[in-house]
Design a protein around this motif. Sequence first.
Motif, mmCIF file in Angstrom:
data_model
loop_
_atom_site.group_PDB
_atom_site.id
_atom_site.type_symbol
_atom_site.label_atom_id
_atom_site.label_comp_id
_atom_site.label_asym_id
_atom_site.label_seq_id
_atom_site.Cartn_x
_atom_site.Cartn_y
_atom_site.Cartn_z
ATOM 1 N N PHE A 132 101.756 2.714 -67.250
ATOM 2 C CA PHE A 132 101.498 2.041 -65.982
ATOM 3 C C PHE A 132 100.307 1.088 -66.094
ATOM 4 C CE2 PHE A 132 103.018 6.387 -65.404
ATOM 5 C CZ PHE A 132 104.254 6.138 -64.821
ATOM 6 N N GLU A 133 99.983 0.676 -67.314
ATOM 7 C CA GLU A 133 98.833 -0.189 -67.580
ATOM 8 C C GLU A 133 98.869 -1.438 -66.718
ATOM 9 O OE1 GLU A 133 98.014 -3.028 -71.285
ATOM 10 O OE2 GLU A 133 97.953 -0.895 -71.810
ATOM 11 N N MET A 134 97.747 -1.700 -66.018
ATOM 12 C CA MET A 134 97.576 -2.877 -65.165
ATOM 13 C C MET A 134 98.513 -2.886 -63.947
ATOM 14 S SD MET A 134 95.110 -4.453 -66.671
ATOM 15 C CE MET A 134 95.080 -6.072 -65.952
ATOM 16 N N ALA A 135 98.949 -1.715 -63.493
ATOM 17 C CA ALA A 135 99.866 -1.625 -62.351
ATOM 18 C C ALA A 135 99.175 -1.990 -61.050
ATOM 19 C CB ALA A 135 100.438 -0.216 -62.241
ATOM 20 N N ARG A 136 99.932 -2.619 -60.172
ATOM 21 C CA ARG A 136 99.563 -2.877 -58.786
ATOM 22 C C ARG A 136 100.821 -2.593 -57.969
ATOM 23 N NH1 ARG A 136 95.620 -3.157 -61.333
ATOM 24 N NH2 ARG A 136 93.963 -4.674 -61.313
ATOM 25 N N GLY A 137 100.635 -2.328 -56.687
ATOM 26 C CA GLY A 137 101.820 -2.103 -55.874
ATOM 27 C C GLY A 137 101.527 -1.383 -54.585
ATOM 28 N N ILE A 138 102.578 -0.806 -54.027
ATOM 29 C CA ILE A 138 102.529 -0.112 -52.742
ATOM 30 C C ILE A 138 103.210 1.241 -52.900
ATOM 31 C CG2 ILE A 138 103.413 -0.096 -50.366
ATOM 32 C CD1 ILE A 138 101.222 -2.108 -50.702
ATOM 33 N N ALA A 139 102.561 2.267 -52.343
ATOM 34 C CA ALA A 139 103.172 3.598 -52.264
ATOM 35 C C ALA A 139 103.482 3.883 -50.804
ATOM 36 C CB ALA A 139 102.232 4.646 -52.823
ATOM 37 N N THR A 140 104.748 4.141 -50.503
ATOM 38 C CA THR A 140 105.142 4.562 -49.165
ATOM 39 C C THR A 140 105.136 6.082 -49.150
ATOM 40 O OG1 THR A 140 106.458 2.574 -48.825
ATOM 41 C CG2 THR A 140 106.952 4.467 -47.411
ATOM 42 N N ILE A 141 104.358 6.636 -48.227
ATOM 43 C CA ILE A 141 104.173 8.081 -48.138
ATOM 44 C C ILE A 141 104.906 8.594 -46.909
ATOM 45 C CG2 ILE A 141 102.474 9.939 -47.940
ATOM 46 C CD1 ILE A 141 100.354 7.930 -48.874
ATOM 47 N N THR A 142 105.682 9.678 -47.074
ATOM 48 C CA THR A 142 106.289 10.366 -45.936
ATOM 49 C C THR A 142 106.003 11.859 -46.096
ATOM 50 O OG1 THR A 142 108.417 10.461 -47.087
ATOM 51 C CG2 THR A 142 108.125 8.697 -45.511
ATOM 52 N N THR A 143 105.708 12.492 -44.987
ATOM 53 C CA THR A 143 105.486 13.935 -45.018
ATOM 54 C C THR A 143 106.842 14.614 -45.030
ATOM 55 O OG1 THR A 143 103.403 13.686 -43.843
ATOM 56 C CG2 THR A 143 104.388 15.889 -43.859
ATOM 57 N N HIS A 144 107.132 15.328 -46.114
ATOM 58 C CA HIS A 144 108.399 16.046 -46.230
ATOM 59 C C HIS A 144 108.370 17.299 -45.374
ATOM 60 C CE1 HIS A 144 111.204 18.947 -48.036
ATOM 61 N NE2 HIS A 144 111.978 17.886 -48.167
ATOM 62 N N SER A 145 107.279 18.081 -45.490
ATOM 63 C CA SER A 145 107.166 19.304 -44.701
ATOM 64 C C SER A 145 105.720 19.770 -44.648
ATOM 65 C CB SER A 145 108.047 20.412 -45.280
ATOM 66 O OG SER A 145 107.611 20.757 -46.582
ATOM 67 N N ILE A 146 105.442 20.547 -43.605
ATOM 68 C CA ILE A 146 104.161 21.225 -43.452
ATOM 69 C C ILE A 146 104.497 22.684 -43.201
ATOM 70 C CG2 ILE A 146 102.033 21.435 -42.119
ATOM 71 C CD1 ILE A 146 102.468 18.488 -41.246
ATOM 72 N N ASP A 147 103.979 23.552 -44.072
ATOM 73 C CA ASP A 147 104.226 24.989 -43.951
ATOM 74 C C ASP A 147 102.874 25.686 -43.960
ATOM 75 O OD1 ASP A 147 105.199 27.548 -43.917
ATOM 76 O OD2 ASP A 147 105.985 27.508 -45.949
ATOM 77 N N GLY A 148 102.342 25.935 -42.771
ATOM 78 C CA GLY A 148 101.012 26.542 -42.676
ATOM 79 C C GLY A 148 99.965 25.605 -43.241
ATOM 80 N N ASP A 149 99.346 26.028 -44.345
ATOM 81 C CA ASP A 149 98.276 25.260 -44.982
ATOM 82 C C ASP A 149 98.781 24.353 -46.101
ATOM 83 O OD1 ASP A 149 96.224 26.555 -43.444
ATOM 84 O OD2 ASP A 149 96.598 28.337 -44.651
ATOM 85 N N THR A 150 100.093 24.328 -46.332
ATOM 86 C CA THR A 150 100.652 23.541 -47.424
ATOM 87 C C THR A 150 101.414 22.329 -46.891
ATOM 88 O OG1 THR A 150 100.829 25.483 -48.841
ATOM 89 C CG2 THR A 150 102.187 23.588 -49.441
ATOM 90 N N PHE A 151 101.030 21.164 -47.427
ATOM 91 C CA PHE A 151 101.689 19.899 -47.084
ATOM 92 C C PHE A 151 102.472 19.449 -48.305
ATOM 93 C CE2 PHE A 151 98.168 20.296 -44.298
ATOM 94 C CZ PHE A 151 98.454 19.585 -43.159
ATOM 95 N N ILE A 152 103.731 19.070 -48.117
ATOM 96 C CA ILE A 152 104.538 18.488 -49.186
ATOM 97 C C ILE A 152 104.823 17.051 -48.772
ATOM 98 C CG2 ILE A 152 106.666 18.598 -50.522
ATOM 99 C CD1 ILE A 152 106.697 21.634 -49.887
ATOM 100 N N VAL A 153 104.366 16.126 -49.608
ATOM 101 C CA VAL A 153 104.391 14.709 -49.267
ATOM 102 C C VAL A 153 105.152 13.942 -50.344
ATOM 103 C CG1 VAL A 153 102.946 12.718 -48.750
ATOM 104 C CG2 VAL A 153 102.150 14.993 -48.146
ATOM 105 N N LEU A 154 106.087 13.083 -49.927
ATOM 106 C CA LEU A 154 106.872 12.258 -50.837
ATOM 107 C C LEU A 154 106.198 10.905 -51.011
ATOM 108 C CD1 LEU A 154 109.419 11.491 -52.482
ATOM 109 C CD2 LEU A 154 110.508 10.901 -50.290
ATOM 110 N N PHE A 155 106.021 10.496 -52.276
ATOM 111 C CA PHE A 155 105.498 9.173 -52.610
ATOM 112 C C PHE A 155 106.620 8.365 -53.245
ATOM 113 C CE2 PHE A 155 101.640 11.454 -52.137
ATOM 114 C CZ PHE A 155 100.610 10.551 -51.984
ATOM 115 N N LYS A 156 106.969 7.208 -52.661
ATOM 116 C CA LYS A 156 107.900 6.261 -53.253
ATOM 117 C C LYS A 156 107.082 5.030 -53.595
ATOM 118 C CE LYS A 156 112.142 7.771 -51.012
ATOM 119 N NZ LYS A 156 113.278 7.356 -50.171
ATOM 120 N N ILE A 157 106.985 4.723 -54.871
ATOM 121 C CA ILE A 157 106.037 3.723 -55.357
ATOM 122 C C ILE A 157 106.771 2.534 -55.933
ATOM 123 C CG2 ILE A 157 104.063 3.374 -56.897
ATOM 124 C CD1 ILE A 157 104.062 6.615 -56.905
ATOM 125 N N LYS A 158 106.401 1.321 -55.490
ATOM 126 C CA LYS A 158 106.909 0.066 -56.056
ATOM 127 C C LYS A 158 105.768 -0.563 -56.842
ATOM 128 C CE LYS A 158 109.570 -0.653 -51.904
ATOM 129 N NZ LYS A 158 109.616 -1.466 -50.702
#
Length: 162
Positions: A132-158
């Motif tokens: 990924f040397e010299m990478a630039r871009g955008i990461a779109t983040i969506t929260t997949h789920s929240i279970d108590g104290d645990t967050f599962i987050v999806l990153f889709k990166i261009k």
Amino acid sequence: MVSSASQEPKRPSSVSFYMHDTLQNKTHPWTDTAVEVAGPHHNLTGLGFGKIIVFNDSLTDGPSLASSKVVGKGQGVYIYDHTQAGVAFNALLLFSALIETGEYNGTINFMGADVILAPSRDISVVGGTGDFEMARGIATITTHSIDGDTFIVLFKIKLIYW
């Protein structure tokens, strides 16, 4: 992480992963992947304004930590920098994704405002190493789920490269 300087970087145009973040699990504290390291001695907002959290989260190719392949680690900090009860709960997110899948190896570096309660939000890719040397871009983040104290987050990166 082994440097890939002697071989040409693969430079993928997109990458996706799930990040698993557990913060201050009072029942099972040994499962924490994130911990508060600094913050105010008061909590006037009730939402943690000013707290600094350091994390070392697993990154996987699917939403289940138990059955998905681990593709790396997300290591960095988030700082709660804006709160407005019932409306906003934001953090400045600064971290590196250490990717070691066999297919790709290297880091992707992120920085940006994470409006945590928004269904979808974007943060900047500000650099990278290895494949990924010299990478630039955008990461779109969506929260997949929240279970108590645990967050599962999806990153889709261009990604683009300089």
